[in-house]
Design an enzyme around this catalytic site. Structure first.
Site, PDB file in Angstrom:
ATOM      1  N   HIS A 125     -69.083 -42.073 -87.301  1.00 40.01           N
ATOM      2  CA  HIS A 125     -69.122 -40.729 -87.708  1.00 40.01           C
ATOM      3  C   HIS A 125     -69.562 -39.902 -86.394  1.00 40.01           C
ATOM      4  O   HIS A 125     -70.553 -40.446 -85.756  1.00 40.01           O
ATOM      5  CB  HIS A 125     -69.939 -40.445 -88.579  1.00 40.01           C
ATOM      6  N   ASP A 202     -76.659 -45.945 -89.848  1.00 35.35           N
ATOM      7  CA  ASP A 202     -76.192 -44.784 -90.578  1.00 35.35           C
ATOM      8  C   ASP A 202     -75.817 -45.430 -92.012  1.00 35.35           C
ATOM      9  O   ASP A 202     -74.820 -46.117 -91.990  1.00 35.35           O
ATOM     10  CB  ASP A 202     -74.994 -44.189 -89.842  1.00 35.35           C
ATOM     11  N   GLN A 205     -72.452 -44.175 -95.950  1.00 32.46           N
ATOM     12  CA  GLN A 205     -71.308 -44.631 -96.871  1.00 32.46           C
ATOM     13  C   GLN A 205     -71.530 -46.224 -97.665  1.00 32.46           C
ATOM     14  O   GLN A 205     -70.901 -46.665 -98.391  1.00 32.46           O
ATOM     15  CB  GLN A 205     -70.214 -44.924 -95.996  1.00 32.46           C
ATOM     16  N   LYS A 228     -73.858 -38.249-101.491  1.00 32.53           N
ATOM     17  CA  LYS A 228     -72.844 -39.234-101.541  1.00 32.53           C
ATOM     18  C   LYS A 228     -73.234 -40.478-102.754  1.00 32.53           C
ATOM     19  O   LYS A 228     -72.677 -41.389-102.738  1.00 32.53           O
ATOM     20  CB  LYS A 228     -72.742 -39.913-100.129  1.00 32.53           C
ATOM     21  N   CYS A 370     -64.125 -36.871 -89.119  1.00 30.48           N
ATOM     22  CA  CYS A 370     -65.387 -36.776 -88.249  1.00 30.48           C
ATOM     23  C   CYS A 370     -65.574 -37.995 -87.248  1.00 30.48           C
ATOM     24  O   CYS A 370     -66.437 -38.100 -86.764  1.00 30.48           O
ATOM     25  CB  CYS A 370     -66.731 -36.440 -89.287  1.00 30.48           C
TER      26      CYS A 370
END
Length: 417
Positions: A125, A202, A205, A228, A370
């Site tokens: 991302h 990160d 997700q 999310k 992104c």
């Protein structure tokens, strides 16, 4: 819990699923972008505004103390949710992007020197790449990219190939937001630490779908967003090992992050995590995020992940004889389905496909997601992305497949005329 046996009860918790889109019942398959919110989260946010209302860590009265208790309770629950060692390792931010920006600027300012290198990948991302490019420009810090394999995955072997003495930080996603592949985090962390490299992960997700134990993974920093995983927008988390958070300096100042300062600029900051939380935080967001964590924990992430894979495999079985649909990540063990639609061998522009699906009440994402560097790997200007969650159903997948069978240049472009 077998989610299939409770899907009606689960969906009843999400008021928005009663709405329509384009005069069709809503089929929401854009869960990577943001998830829908259950009643318990909505009620928690409303309760803050209608009953608590005060600021946190500011007042010397009962209502403010109640806010303090709830706010720090949310921090404690977050600590437990990701199995951090101490609640002081939990910094509330506006979300993954702000967390990653804070880390890029703080780490660059505090630890990196000219010629040092940050490793990333072209599958990341933008928030995992651009902050490092921007923060490092004035100091001569470079960003280099770990090669991906033929499917677009990060591997231990390719990580090893990218290593050299100048590498000081590696930043990557636990689960790719486009292709949905899970990175070998634990193995990469071990190798990185053997080479004196800090690891920033990160988790945007992964946090809603996979059990996360930051101590077991041994990550130095882990970032994620509430929205999310059924929580509110505008709130997220920067987890960091306490020794590192203590050593780094914040990038925002004022608003109760300082203990005291003088006219000449002598400054004493508050202890971690408060030195990172300048200004009034999204208190209702933190409380709503805690409610979302309770909701997801009640269902069980193992159950969520298993059900998502069942939905994805069902889709793949239904679509296998549909020649006009190309799926790029059939083997990814996630609920992310990245695809394109073709007509007579020609790519239909992904945004046109998404717009056509909208006319059927189906919400998917289209474009570069992104991750603007990944197109070079996939060889296409963009893709469509459907992402399932535990409130989706097999019947919705049937509607999705039926709509894809109808997609063509004619049907996708007719909607604009």
């Amino acid at each position: 819990m077998d989610i299939k046996d409770h899907i009606g009860e689960i969906r009843a918790e999400f008021p928005i699923l009663k709405r329509t889109m384009s005069d069709h019942p809503l089929v929401y398959l854009d869960n990577c972008a943001t998830t829908l919110k259950p009643r318990s989260v909505i009620d928690t946010v409303v309760h803050y505004y209608t009953y608590l209302g005060a600021n946190a860590h500011r007042g010397d009265y009962e209502m403010s103390a109640q806010v303090d208790f709830a706010y720090e309770g949310a921090r404690k629950l977050t600590k437990d949710f990701i199995h951090a060692a101490k609640k002081e390792e939990i910094v509330f931010t506006s979300g993954t992007t702000e967390s990653l920006n804070i880390l890029a600027m703080s780490i660059t300012n505090t630890w990196l020197q000219e010629g040092d290198v940050v490793l990333s990948t072209v599958a990341e991302h933008a928030s995992s790449v651009l902050p490092w490019l921007e923060a490092g420009e004035s100091k001569g810090i470079k960003v280099e990219y770990i090669p991906l394999d033929e499917k677009g995955r990060i591997t231990v072997e390719n990580f090893k190939k990218a290593l050299h003495p100048k590498v000081k930080v590696v930043c990557f996603a636990q689960v790719s937001n486009v292709l949905g592949y899970e990175a070998p985090v634990k193995e990469i962390v071990k190798i990185a630490h053997e080479n004196g490299i800090k690891v920033v992960v990160d988790g945007a997700q992964s946090i809603a779908h996979l059990p996360v134990d930051v101590q077991d993974l041994d990550v130095d920093f882990f970032c994620f967003s509430a929205h999310k995983m059924c929580g509110p927008t505008g709130i997220g988390v920067l987890y960091g090992k306490l020794e590192y958070l203590d050593a780094l300096s914040p990038i925002y100042f004022g608003g109760e992050s300082n203990a005291r300062f003088s006219k000449c600029g002598k400054l004493k900051l508050k202890k971690t995590p408060f030195k990172y939380e300048s200004g009034t935080q999204p208190i209702e967001g933190a409380l709503g995020m805690a409610a979302a964590m309770k909701f997801v924990d009640k269902i069980g992430k193992e159950n969520v992940h298993r059900y998502e894979l069942e939905l994805k495999h069902y889709f793949l079985e239904k679509i296998k004889d549909v020649d006009n649909v190309k799926v790029y990540n059939a083997d990814a063990k996630s609920g992310i389905i990245t695809f394109n639609v073709y007509d007579k061998g020609e790519l239909i522009f992904p945004q046109d496909v998404a717009s056509f699906l909208n006319t059927k009440g189906i919400a998917v994402r289209s474009g570069e997601h992104c991750a603007k560097l990944l197109g070079e790997v996939l060889g296409v200007p963009g893709t469509c992305r459907a992402s399932v969650y535990f409130y989706n159903t097999f019947e919705e997948i049937d509607k999705f497949v039926l709509a894809l069978k109808e997609a063509s240049f004619e049907t996708c472009l007719d909607i604009f005329f």
